[in-house]
Design a protein around this motif. Structure first.
Motif, PDB file in Angstrom:
ATOM      1  N   LEU A  97      -4.982   6.290   0.813  1.00 21.73           N
ATOM      2  CA  LEU A  97      -4.306   7.092   1.843  1.00 21.73           C
ATOM      3  C   LEU A  97      -5.337   8.000   2.501  1.00 21.73           C
ATOM      4  CD1 LEU A  97      -1.830   8.443   3.261  1.00 21.73           C
ATOM      5  CD2 LEU A  97      -1.619   9.907   1.241  1.00 21.73           C
ATOM      6  N   VAL A  98      -5.367   7.989   3.841  1.00 22.94           N
ATOM      7  CA  VAL A  98      -6.297   8.870   4.560  1.00 22.94           C
ATOM      8  C   VAL A  98      -5.491   9.821   5.435  1.00 22.94           C
ATOM      9  CG1 VAL A  98      -8.345   8.983   6.030  1.00 22.94           C
ATOM     10  CG2 VAL A  98      -7.918   6.919   4.673  1.00 22.94           C
ATOM     11  N   LEU A  99      -5.692  11.119   5.230  1.00 24.98           N
ATOM     12  CA  LEU A  99      -5.072  12.120   6.099  1.00 24.98           C
ATOM     13  C   LEU A  99      -6.078  12.402   7.210  1.00 24.98           C
ATOM     14  CD1 LEU A  99      -3.185  12.324   3.701  1.00 24.98           C
ATOM     15  CD2 LEU A  99      -3.479  14.787   3.701  1.00 24.98           C
ATOM     16  N   VAL A 100      -5.702  12.121   8.452  1.00 21.95           N
ATOM     17  CA  VAL A 100      -6.615  12.315   9.578  1.00 21.95           C
ATOM     18  C   VAL A 100      -6.084  13.503  10.386  1.00 21.95           C
ATOM     19  CG1 VAL A 100      -7.736  11.230  11.563  1.00 21.95           C
ATOM     20  CG2 VAL A 100      -7.117   9.840   9.573  1.00 21.95           C
ATOM     21  N   CYS A 101      -6.809  14.617  10.317  1.00 19.09           N
ATOM     22  CA  CYS A 101      -6.295  15.885  10.855  1.00 19.09           C
ATOM     23  C   CYS A 101      -7.269  16.417  11.908  1.00 19.09           C
ATOM     24  CB  CYS A 101      -6.126  16.889   9.719  1.00 19.09           C
ATOM     25  SG  CYS A 101      -5.033  16.270   8.424  1.00 19.09           S
ATOM     26  N   LEU A 102      -7.265  15.786  13.073  1.00 15.10           N
ATOM     27  CA  LEU A 102      -8.230  16.119  14.130  1.00 15.10           C
ATOM     28  C   LEU A 102      -7.547  16.717  15.352  1.00 15.10           C
ATOM     29  CD1 LEU A 102     -10.215  12.737  14.017  1.00 15.10           C
ATOM     30  CD2 LEU A 102     -10.766  14.847  12.808  1.00 15.10           C
ATOM     31  N   ARG A 123       8.709   4.215   2.908  1.00 20.03           N
ATOM     32  CA  ARG A 123       7.933   3.319   3.772  1.00 20.03           C
ATOM     33  C   ARG A 123       6.440   3.652   3.682  1.00 20.03           C
ATOM     34  NH1 ARG A 123       9.313   1.683   9.262  1.00 20.03           N
ATOM     35  NH2 ARG A 123      11.499   1.991   8.805  1.00 20.03           N
ATOM     36  N   ALA A 124       6.137   4.961   3.707  1.00 23.75           N
ATOM     37  CA  ALA A 124       4.726   5.384   3.634  1.00 23.75           C
ATOM     38  C   ALA A 124       4.113   4.944   2.297  1.00 23.75           C
ATOM     39  CB  ALA A 124       4.630   6.900   3.800  1.00 23.75           C
ATOM     40  N   VAL A 125       4.843   5.159   1.217  1.00 27.84           N
ATOM     41  CA  VAL A 125       4.330   4.774  -0.111  1.00 27.84           C
ATOM     42  C   VAL A 125       4.157   3.244  -0.163  1.00 27.84           C
ATOM     43  CG1 VAL A 125       4.854   4.722  -2.592  1.00 27.84           C
ATOM     44  CG2 VAL A 125       5.252   6.815  -1.270  1.00 27.84           C
ATOM     45  N   GLY A 126       5.076   2.531   0.475  1.00 25.86           N
ATOM     46  CA  GLY A 126       4.965   1.067   0.535  1.00 25.86           C
ATOM     47  C   GLY A 126       3.649   0.641   1.184  1.00 25.86           C
ATOM     48  N   PHE A 127       3.255   1.307   2.256  1.00 27.06           N
ATOM     49  CA  PHE A 127       1.982   0.965   2.925  1.00 27.06           C
ATOM     50  C   PHE A 127       0.786   1.311   2.032  1.00 27.06           C
ATOM     51  CE2 PHE A 127       4.435   1.663   7.028  1.00 27.06           C
ATOM     52  CZ  PHE A 127       4.515   0.305   7.324  1.00 27.06           C
ATOM     53  N   ILE A 128       0.907   2.417   1.300  1.00 27.70           N
ATOM     54  CA  ILE A 128      -0.203   2.811   0.416  1.00 27.70           C
ATOM     55  C   ILE A 128      -0.389   1.743  -0.675  1.00 27.70           C
ATOM     56  CG2 ILE A 128      -0.895   4.524  -1.332  1.00 27.70           C
ATOM     57  CD1 ILE A 128       0.580   6.614   0.484  1.00 27.70           C
ATOM     58  N   ASN A 129       0.732   1.245  -1.173  1.00 24.98           N
ATOM     59  CA  ASN A 129       0.668   0.243  -2.243  1.00 24.98           C
ATOM     60  C   ASN A 129       0.342  -1.147  -1.730  1.00 24.98           C
ATOM     61  OD1 ASN A 129       1.293   2.135  -4.166  1.00 24.98           O
ATOM     62  ND2 ASN A 129       3.498   1.822  -3.973  1.00 24.98           N
ATOM     63  N   CYS A 130       0.715  -1.404  -0.495  1.00 29.28           N
ATOM     64  CA  CYS A 130       0.520  -2.753   0.031  1.00 29.28           C
ATOM     65  C   CYS A 130       0.104  -2.677   1.496  1.00 29.28           C
ATOM     66  CB  CYS A 130       1.823  -3.549  -0.126  1.00 29.28           C
ATOM     67  SG  CYS A 130       1.580  -5.253   0.332  1.00 29.28           S
ATOM     68  N   ARG A 131      -1.218  -2.725   1.694  1.00 29.57           N
ATOM     69  CA  ARG A 131      -1.811  -2.589   3.026  1.00 29.57           C
ATOM     70  C   ARG A 131      -1.392  -3.771   3.900  1.00 29.57           C
ATOM     71  NH1 ARG A 131      -6.884  -4.278   5.188  1.00 29.57           N
ATOM     72  NH2 ARG A 131      -7.912  -2.575   6.286  1.00 29.57           N
ATOM     73  N   PRO A 132      -1.009  -3.501   5.149  1.00 32.85           N
ATOM     74  CA  PRO A 132      -0.711  -4.643   6.018  1.00 32.85           C
ATOM     75  C   PRO A 132      -1.959  -5.520   6.166  1.00 32.85           C
ATOM     76  CG  PRO A 132      -0.133  -2.568   7.092  1.00 32.85           C
ATOM     77  CD  PRO A 132      -0.876  -2.211   5.845  1.00 32.85           C
ATOM     78  N   GLU A 133      -1.738  -6.795   6.420  1.00 37.06           N
ATOM     79  CA  GLU A 133      -2.847  -7.758   6.559  1.00 37.06           C
ATOM     80  C   GLU A 133      -3.864  -7.279   7.598  1.00 37.06           C
ATOM     81  OE1 GLU A 133      -4.047 -11.953   5.801  1.00 37.06           O
ATOM     82  OE2 GLU A 133      -2.439 -10.787   4.915  1.00 37.06           O
ATOM     83  N   GLY A 134      -5.124  -7.162   7.188  1.00 38.20           N
ATOM     84  CA  GLY A 134      -6.207  -6.959   8.160  1.00 38.20           C
ATOM     85  C   GLY A 134      -6.430  -5.567   8.693  1.00 38.20           C
ATOM     86  N   ALA A 188      -8.176   1.461   3.515  1.00 42.08           N
ATOM     87  CA  ALA A 188      -7.003   2.152   2.961  1.00 42.08           C
ATOM     88  C   ALA A 188      -5.719   1.431   3.394  1.00 42.08           C
ATOM     89  CB  ALA A 188      -6.974   3.593   3.462  1.00 42.08           C
ATOM     90  N   GLY A 189      -4.624   1.734   2.708  1.00 39.70           N
ATOM     91  CA  GLY A 189      -3.338   1.156   3.086  1.00 39.70           C
ATOM     92  C   GLY A 189      -2.688   1.899   4.233  1.00 39.70           C
ATOM     93  N   LEU A 190      -2.890   3.228   4.267  1.00 40.66           N
ATOM     94  CA  LEU A 190      -2.197   4.043   5.271  1.00 40.66           C
ATOM     95  C   LEU A 190      -3.078   5.189   5.764  1.00 40.66           C
ATOM     96  CD1 LEU A 190       0.502   4.891   6.738  1.00 40.66           C
ATOM     97  CD2 LEU A 190       1.015   6.269   4.717  1.00 40.66           C
ATOM     98  N   VAL A 200      -6.693   9.838  -2.340  1.00 37.61           N
ATOM     99  CA  VAL A 200      -6.407  10.404  -1.015  1.00 37.61           C
ATOM    100  C   VAL A 200      -7.706  10.947  -0.426  1.00 37.61           C
ATOM    101  CG1 VAL A 200      -5.028  12.097   0.255  1.00 37.61           C
ATOM    102  CG2 VAL A 200      -4.147  11.136  -1.887  1.00 37.61           C
ATOM    103  N   PHE A 201      -7.987  10.604   0.822  1.00 40.63           N
ATOM    104  CA  PHE A 201      -9.163  11.150   1.518  1.00 40.63           C
ATOM    105  C   PHE A 201      -8.679  12.141   2.563  1.00 40.63           C
ATOM    106  CE2 PHE A 201     -12.874  11.597   4.058  1.00 40.63           C
ATOM    107  CZ  PHE A 201     -13.958  11.235   3.248  1.00 40.63           C
ATOM    108  N   LEU A 202      -9.275  13.330   2.595  1.00 42.71           N
ATOM    109  CA  LEU A 202      -8.889  14.371   3.558  1.00 42.71           C
ATOM    110  C   LEU A 202      -9.955  14.446   4.636  1.00 42.71           C
ATOM    111  CD1 LEU A 202      -7.943  17.194   0.988  1.00 42.71           C
ATOM    112  CD2 LEU A 202      -6.523  15.297   1.800  1.00 42.71           C
ATOM    113  N   PHE A 203      -9.589  14.068   5.838  1.00 42.13           N
ATOM    114  CA  PHE A 203     -10.545  14.021   6.950  1.00 42.13           C
ATOM    115  C   PHE A 203     -10.055  14.920   8.075  1.00 42.13           C
ATOM    116  CE2 PHE A 203     -11.942  11.145  10.701  1.00 42.13           C
ATOM    117  CZ  PHE A 203     -13.056  11.937  10.938  1.00 42.13           C
ATOM    118  N   GLY A 204     -10.843  15.964   8.374  1.00 39.66           N
ATOM    119  CA  GLY A 204     -10.494  16.811   9.509  1.00 39.66           C
ATOM    120  C   GLY A 204     -10.673  18.282   9.199  1.00 39.66           C
ATOM    121  N   ALA A 205     -10.431  19.097  10.211  1.00 38.55           N
ATOM    122  CA  ALA A 205     -10.508  20.564  10.164  1.00 38.55           C
ATOM    123  C   ALA A 205     -11.960  21.051  10.093  1.00 38.55           C
ATOM    124  CB  ALA A 205      -9.677  21.127   9.027  1.00 38.55           C
TER     125      ALA A 205
END
Ligand code: UDP
Length: 244
Positions: A161-166, A23-34, A184-186, A108-113
């Motif tokens: 894909l964005v990893l948000v680690c806050l 499911r996660a890979v599906g979102f990365i490949n195909c971003r939900p509308e908007g 991003a898609g996810l 992949v974007f790594l955001f946080g820490a």
């Protein structure tokens, strides 16, 4: 169509770990509308925090994928007679996702820490998942007014894909507030995962993981988490009171 169970007001996906990865890979490949899709991984502490905070609960319940991170949630689901198949942790999910996307163009974007941690995490991820594209990094200590510039930086990186680690609450609300501006898609809310990749926090050895004692290992390693660990017994007592 999502199948979820209600754990003290928080909707948790009734899903196996491998289906969650798909499911996660599906979102990365195909971003939900908007907007970017949102994945959160509540543990008992997060569910207890959501009980006392309707805004936070509402954000969690807007997730596209919300999985049970922690054996406590699995026990709780069982006690409520709405069993979940297995634990689906943020760390294991993101590792499996990296493995699936490492040979694709998905960045992949790594955001946080703390400053410097995401850079070290990036090096480790690149050495573990040869071929993975780290599109960019940004530390997690910023002022609210810097958010538009951070969103712009993430979008300019082209990350899928964005990893948000806050840390809990902060990361979920950041994702929720910015999901329509992110390309991003996810976005995954992943707590201390960058510290783990950077080697600053050790993941529990297999013995503790396999015997559902990861919480105990973390407590011994970081006694300062005692108050946070008390969320687990409090959660189980609350579930026991709520069960029919
Ligand atoms: N963090 C951050 N910005 C903040 C507060 C925390 O980037 O304003 C980071 C912190 O450095 C750590 C992570 O968020 O890397 C929180 O880790 P923790 O294991 O406490 O996650 P939680 O259990 O709260 O999800």
């Amino acid at each position: 169509m999502r199948k979820t169970v209600d754990i003290l007001g928080v909707k948790i996906d009734n899903i196996t770990a491998s289906d969650a990865v798909e499911r996660a890979v599906g979102f990365i490949n195909c971003r939900p509308e908007g907007r970017a899709a949102m994945m959160f991984t509540p543990n008992p502490e997060i569910i207890m925090a959501a009980r006392g905070d309707d805004d936070f609960k509402n954000i969690l319940n807007h997730a596209d994928l919300c999985t049970a991170d922690g054996i406590g949630v699995i026990y709780g689901a069982k006690m409520l007679k709405t069993p979940l198949p297995e634990r689906v942790t943020g760390f294991d999910t993101v590792c499996a996702v990296f493995d699936k996307i490492k040979d694709t163009d998905a960045g992949v974007f790594l955001f946080g820490a703390k400053p410097g941690v995401a850079e070290r995490a990036a090096e480790e991820i690149k050495s573990r998942y040869a071929g993975i594209k780290i599109a960019g990094v940004h530390n997690g200590y910023f002022k609210d007014e810097e958010t538009p510039a951070i969103v712009e930086e993430i979008n300019a990186s082209g990350a899928a894909l964005v990893l948000v680690c806050l840390g809990m609450k902060k990361q979920e609300s950041w994702i929720y507030q910015n999901r329509e501006n992110l390309t991003a898609g996810l976005c995954m809310g992943l707590g201390g995962v960058l510290d783990v990749f950077a080697g600053d926090v050790k993941r529990a050895p297999d013995f503790f993981v396999n015997h559902n004692l990861e919480w105990f290992y973390r407590l011994v390693k970081q006694p300062s988490r005692l108050v946070r660990c008390l969320a687990l017994p409090k959660f189980l007592v609350t579930v026991a009171v709520h069960k029919k």
